[in-house]
Write an enzyme that holds these catalytic residues in place. Structure first.
Site, PDB file in Angstrom:
ATOM      1  N   LYS A   1      73.496   9.716  13.146  1.00  0.00           N
ATOM      2  CA  LYS A   1      72.988  10.944  12.534  1.00  0.00           C
ATOM      3  C   LYS A   1      73.975  11.507  11.520  1.00  0.00           C
ATOM      4  CE  LYS A   1      70.824  15.299  13.831  1.00  0.00           C
ATOM      5  NZ  LYS A   1      71.344  16.139  12.744  1.00  0.00           N
TER       6      LYS A   1
ATOM      7  N   HIS B   1      69.265  22.928  19.367  1.00  0.00           N
ATOM      8  CA  HIS B   1      69.756  21.871  18.483  1.00  0.00           C
ATOM      9  C   HIS B   1      69.047  20.550  18.787  1.00  0.00           C
ATOM     10  CE1 HIS B   1      73.402  23.504  16.231  1.00  0.00           C
ATOM     11  NE2 HIS B   1      72.799  24.543  16.764  1.00  0.00           N
TER      12      HIS B   1
ATOM     13  N   GLU C   1      79.063  24.027  16.807  1.00  0.00           N
ATOM     14  CA  GLU C   1      78.937  22.572  16.771  1.00  0.00           C
ATOM     15  C   GLU C   1      80.176  21.876  17.309  1.00  0.00           C
ATOM     16  OE1 GLU C   1      79.872  21.339  12.215  1.00  0.00           O
ATOM     17  OE2 GLU C   1      78.158  22.625  12.545  1.00  0.00           O
TER      18      GLU C   1
ATOM     19  N   GLY D   1      68.364  19.299  11.032  1.00  0.00           N
ATOM     20  CA  GLY D   1      68.076  20.702  10.799  1.00  0.00           C
ATOM     21  C   GLY D   1      68.177  21.074   9.338  1.00  0.00           C
TER      22      GLY D   1
END
Length: 468
Positions: A441, A371, A344, A120
């Site tokens: 990630k 997300h 998150e 993002g």
């Protein structure tokens, strides 16, 4: 720096056909805790801070040095994107988790394509930067990235006079044509789907000819601490930022200073490790925990005691004591928690709630549907498949206590889904995470750190661990 160049296939949160990862040879067996922990964990750098500082370093008027930046897929994508726009980024001496970085800003140039992956921060921070370049810039990413909200970024660029072509999708893929300058000025946006829409504009705003007066006009604004983080990073580089009223930010045009910056450890990635002490019992220490920070992970200091944990600071870092833990027979209470400022953290906390003996409601997280995957649907589907009872709400999840059993756990290309499965796997034998590689990630070292934290978990007790 290693660059992770995988991309995931299209899938649904309820697609039962995807049993194994494209990046791993097979499911990863989550280790079960058979005794109390005594672990010390040093985490890699913050993704949120690393990618903000990379962007500001590329826009600065002099070189910058980032100490202990995150080395992960998200940061690698940001680095390669900035290099393609004309920024020189060199690796310096290697630290525990990878090299420090020297960033030398150059003249921004288009004529390139940017791979956003599932990041993002890349897809929302870099289009305003690319608008300052001269020439065309194309943006695309993983299949899952094409489902992430991008309308606000695209519409805000058009409102600022940038030529954007998206064939009416309001999503990836799209392209823009930079003219080398953006006028800036007054702008209204709806950032209800992500605070990253605000941060992306604020980061580039000092380079706009007239700066930026940005107003949020939506009903809600999630993850305000991330916007505060953006403002703090701007001010540290000499940029003048005002907040005349809630939801209104004014960035004055001017230079962005080059700096030498030490990146804090990623406190959001600390969530599963701190939760492990509540599940397995014993203590977990996260070293390098900052005394003050804008990271949303700092909220864990107040949240985890709701489940009976004791949190303290020591010379070694932040220490959480989970007592005997779920494995040792502790009955966790249910909680009612508004996570609108720290969404998150939700996956790891929902995993804890699924192991509690009372019902829980975790709300303020409706934006998590946009997300890496629909995190509400994914959490509900995974836990219910293990015998749980999770119901989706408009803005969160309701979790009823149920005895869980082992089984497959789907990551859906989402690092935090994999983290949640690992937490539950501490207390539930037989959890098999289909794609532990998704943790690359933001933390490629997660499988190794997790195994070393909980041990092999094959004996009647867990020996004290001192990882570093």
């Amino acid at each position: 720096m290693q660059v992770f160049n995988y991309s995931g296939p299209e899938f649904s949160p309820y697609d039962d056909a995807r049993e194994t990862s494209d990046h791993e040879p097979g499911p990863w067996a989550a280790p079960v805790a058979s005794g109390a922990l005594s672990a010390t964990v040093r985490l890699p750098g913050s993704k949120s801070l690393t990618n903000r500082e990379l962007v500001l370093s590329a826009l600065a008027d002099s070189p910058s040095t980032l100490r202990a930046p995150l080395r992960s897929r998200d940061s690698a994508l940001m680095i390669e994107a900035l290099r393609s726009l004309g920024t020189r980024i060199d690796e310096l001496s290697a630290g525990e988790y990878g090299p420090d970085l020297r960033i030398m800003p150059g003249e921004l140039a288009g004529g390139t394509s940017i791979d956003c992956g599932l990041a993002g921060t890349v897809m929302r921070f870099l289009p305003p930067v690319a608008a300052l370049a001269l020439g065309p810039v194309a943006f695309d990413g993983d299949e899952g990235a094409r489902r992430r909200p991008m309308r606000t970024t695209i519409e805000s660029l058009r409102a600022l006079g940038v030529d954007v072509s998206d064939d009416g999708r309001s999503a990836l893929p799209f392209s823009l044509y930079g003219t080398g300058a953006v006028a800036g000025g007054e702008l209204e946006i709806d950032a209800s789907a992500s605070s990253q829409f605000v941060s992306g504009l604020l980061l580039a705003a000092p380079r706009f000819t007239d700066g930026l007066s940005l107003r949020h006009v939506g009903d809600s604004l999630p993850s305000m601490p991330h916007i505060e983080m953006t403002i703090q990073t701007l001010r540290a580089r000499g940029v003048t930022v005002h907040t005349p009223s809630p939801g209104h930010w004014v960035v004055e045009p001017g230079p962005i200073a080059g700096l030498e910056i030490a990146i804090e450890p990623d406190l959001s990635n600390a969530a599963p490790f701190l939760a492990s002490a509540i599940v397995a019992g014993g203590t977990v220490t996260i070293t390098g925990w900052p005394a003050t920070t804008t990271q949303v992970g700092a909220h864990l200091e107040a949240i985890l005691p709701l489940w009976g944990a004791t949190v303290s600071m020591s010379e070694g870092g932040l220490v959480i004591d989970g007592g005997a833990g779920v494995v040792g027979g502790v009955r966790l209470p249910g909680i009612d928690l508004d996570l609108s400022e720290g969404g998150e953290l939700a996956p790891a906390l929902v995993a804890l709630a699924a192991l509690a003996h009372g019902p829980s409601r975790i709300t303020g997280i409706g934006h998590l549907r946009g997300h890496e995957t629909d995190r509400l649907a994914a959490l509900a589907a995974n836990i219910n498949a293990l015998g749980g009872a999770v119901t989706e709400l408009d803005d969160g999840l309701a979790i009823e206590p149920r005895r869980l059993v082992g089984g497959p756990w789907k990551a859906w290309d989402d690092h935090r889904m994999a983290h949640a499965g690992a937490v539950i796997g501490l207390a539930v034998d037989g959890i098999r995470i289909d794609d532990i590689g998704s943790t690359a990630k933001t933390m490629p070292e997660f499988p190794e750190l997790w195994q070393r934290t909980v041990g092999a978990a094959t004996s009647s007790r867990i020996d004290p661990l001192n990882l570093f």
